[in-house]
Write an enzyme that holds these catalytic residues in place. Structure first.
Site, PDB file in Angstrom:
ATOM      1  N   ASP A 126      -1.481 -19.833 -14.414  1.00 55.37           N
ATOM      2  CA  ASP A 126      -0.892 -20.895 -15.625  1.00 55.37           C
ATOM      3  C   ASP A 126      -1.999 -19.697 -16.444  1.00 55.37           C
ATOM      4  O   ASP A 126      -3.279 -19.474 -17.341  1.00 55.37           O
ATOM      5  CB  ASP A 126      -1.927 -21.978 -15.634  1.00 55.37           C
ATOM      6  CG  ASP A 126      -1.677 -22.712 -17.008  1.00 55.37           C
ATOM      7  OD1 ASP A 126      -0.436 -23.557 -16.950  1.00 55.37           O
ATOM      8  OD2 ASP A 126      -2.169 -23.127 -18.157  1.00 55.37           O
ATOM      9  N   TYR A 131      -3.418 -16.621 -24.547  1.00 54.45           N
ATOM     10  CA  TYR A 131      -4.643 -15.956 -24.428  1.00 54.45           C
ATOM     11  C   TYR A 131      -5.290 -14.466 -24.624  1.00 54.45           C
ATOM     12  O   TYR A 131      -5.835 -14.027 -23.899  1.00 54.45           O
ATOM     13  CB  TYR A 131      -4.779 -16.470 -23.038  1.00 54.45           C
ATOM     14  CG  TYR A 131      -4.368 -18.070 -22.389  1.00 54.45           C
ATOM     15  CD1 TYR A 131      -4.526 -18.354 -23.425  1.00 54.45           C
ATOM     16  CD2 TYR A 131      -4.339 -18.290 -21.485  1.00 54.45           C
ATOM     17  CE1 TYR A 131      -4.376 -20.005 -23.160  1.00 54.45           C
ATOM     18  CE2 TYR A 131      -3.620 -19.585 -21.307  1.00 54.45           C
ATOM     19  CZ  TYR A 131      -3.706 -20.428 -22.456  1.00 54.45           C
ATOM     20  OH  TYR A 131      -3.752 -21.913 -21.588  1.00 54.45           O
ATOM     21  N   LYS A 156       3.366 -19.837 -21.782  1.00 58.40           N
ATOM     22  CA  LYS A 156       3.561 -20.869 -23.244  1.00 58.40           C
ATOM     23  C   LYS A 156       3.686 -19.838 -24.665  1.00 58.40           C
ATOM     24  O   LYS A 156       3.468 -18.688 -24.505  1.00 58.40           O
ATOM     25  CB  LYS A 156       2.033 -21.551 -23.391  1.00 58.40           C
ATOM     26  CG  LYS A 156       1.706 -22.106 -22.634  1.00 58.40           C
ATOM     27  CD  LYS A 156       0.350 -22.498 -22.170  1.00 58.40           C
ATOM     28  CE  LYS A 156      -0.266 -23.820 -20.573  1.00 58.40           C
ATOM     29  NZ  LYS A 156      -1.167 -22.026 -20.252  1.00 58.40           N
ATOM     30  N   HIS A 189       3.192 -24.396 -26.062  1.00 55.78           N
ATOM     31  CA  HIS A 189       1.497 -24.731 -26.100  1.00 55.78           C
ATOM     32  C   HIS A 189       0.530 -25.367 -26.471  1.00 55.78           C
ATOM     33  O   HIS A 189       0.649 -26.460 -26.179  1.00 55.78           O
ATOM     34  CB  HIS A 189       1.204 -23.345 -26.579  1.00 55.78           C
ATOM     35  CG  HIS A 189      -0.413 -22.444 -26.280  1.00 55.78           C
ATOM     36  ND1 HIS A 189      -0.459 -22.391 -25.631  1.00 55.78           N
ATOM     37  CD2 HIS A 189      -1.183 -23.798 -25.345  1.00 55.78           C
ATOM     38  CE1 HIS A 189      -1.442 -21.903 -25.255  1.00 55.78           C
ATOM     39  NE2 HIS A 189      -1.541 -23.195 -24.961  1.00 55.78           N
TER      40      HIS A 189
END
Ligand code: A2P
Length: 374
Positions: A126, A131, A156, A189
């Protein structure tokens, strides 16, 4: 004209609203008495639950404990009485119930963590564009040599790319970094849209009505770039007959924020929840794993406290996304066990959300408020 609305996710327990109100309003004597009564009730109820957890459940747990199962491409699928290893989405795709979460897995750490996960038998990673580690995740996936159809990759769409004309380019960037032709799951997100340029400049229109963003995501499904689409941190998308319903809703779920009402609602409405920060995130993981009730169950079942919590999530019927960059923990977190007792034990005196960037974004409202000013 068609429009679509997010229904924001509020704290699910009325106690929390009261806690917030108490900051702003001076309680009357009657209210004070009521609160004292409530506190006394909570303390007595808490003590009772703790007592039961310490004594009563041990014998029961020993009597009916089931063997371990895990979820991954090296493992068997669900066996009777064990935890689900997969859930079936409306598309028919089967999503593995345990994933490696890579939020806060920094560059340099994330690659080895993904490698450890894939070696241990995880089939689900995930991640997210935001990130900033997708290229390293992609490289680790490639190094594993696993065929793409044996893996589940989630990413996302970040807040700056909600405008329909920006969605595909953002997705393409993620696909390029992950070095893959398609995603198994692509989520919005946050239920907050920013303008593409600038520092968190709110796009009021797309935040209030994300239908154009959703329609573009549906187009991405039709193009084959994404197999399933979903949402995060909202209750649902309401108002329009959608071509593709959200396949999942990824939300914070943990001991301190279990959201039982949301889970009930999601099950009634056939919307799978995914639990992020399932161990309480970096801030609360220590507190979670040190809880006497968790320690006790772990001891009784001869598993670790993290495995108790992760099993609890899957047993509740959610996907669980524990994050770790420590190879031994990555492996540990995949080994779930059927917990043979009432999961209510793990709701004890809880509700505290860990992740809430609303203030940091300076957007003038709380993303988790029931009533948005939009
Ligand atoms: P680390 O990444 O250093 O191994 P969450 O999944 O709720 O976001 O929690 C992530 C935090 O929990 C990280 O600090 C991670 O540390 C820690 N963690 C993950 N798995 C375990 C485990 N099995 N035992 C103890 N801590 C863990």
């Amino acid at each position: 004209m068609a429009s679509l609305h997010y229904k924001p996710l509020a704290f699910s327990e009325s106690d929390v609203d009261e806690e917030f109100e108490s900051v702003h309003t001076r309680p009357t004597t009657h209210e004070k008495r009521q609160r004292l009564k409530k506190l006394a009730f909570v303390l007595v109820a808490g003590a009772t639950v703790m007592y039961l957890a310490f004594t009563g459940t041990r014998a029961l747990v020993r009597a009916v404990a089931k063997p371990c199962v895990s979820s991954g491409h090296h493992r068997n699928l669900t066996t009777a009485g064990a935890l689900p290893t997969h859930y079936t989405l409306p598309s028919g795709d089967k999503i593995p119930s345990v994933a490696l979460g890579v939020w806060q897995a920094s560059q340099g750490d994330v690659g080895p963590a993904v490698r450890a996960a894939l070696t241990a038998g995880y089939a689900h990673i995930d991640g997210a564009w935001a990130y900033r580690n997708e290229a390293e995740v992609g490289q680790a996936v490639k190094d594993s040599g696993l065929s793409r159809d044996k893996l589940w990759l989630t990413s996302k769409l970040w807040n700056n790319f909600h405008a329909p004309e920006d969605v595909e380019a953002a997705l393409d960037d993620t696909l390029a970094k992950l070095d893959t032709e398609y995603l198994d799951l692509y989520l919005i997100h946050w239920p907050v849209a920013f303008k593409k340029e600038g520092n968190n400049v709110l796009d009021v229109g797309l935040t209030a009505d994300p239908y154009p963003t959703w329609k573009k995501l549906e187009e991405m499904v039709d193009k084959g770039k994404v197999r399933n689409i979903g949402i995060s941190k909202v209750k649902n998308l309401t108002a329009n007959p959608l071509k593709y319903k959200p396949a999942v809703n990824q939300v914070e779920l943990n001991y301190f924020n279990p959201q039982p009402e949301l889970l009930k609602w999601a099950k009634e409405n056939d919307l799978l929840l995914e639990a992020y920060s399932p161990l309480g995130s970096t801030k609360q993981v220590k507190d979670t794993l040190a809880l006497p009730v968790v320690q006790e169950i772990a001891k009784t079942l001869a598993i670790t406290p993290a495995q108790v919590i992760i099993s609890w999530h899957v047993q509740r019927g959610t996907v669980v996304l524990p994050k770790s960059v420590t190879p031994s923990r990555v492996e540990e977190n995949l080994q779930g066990t059927f917990l043979p007792y009432e999961t209510v034990v793990l709701y004890f005196l809880t509700v505290w959300r860990v992740v809430n960037p609303s203030k940091g974004w300076n957007i003038g409202f709380d993303v988790f408020d029931e009533e948005w000013p939009l």
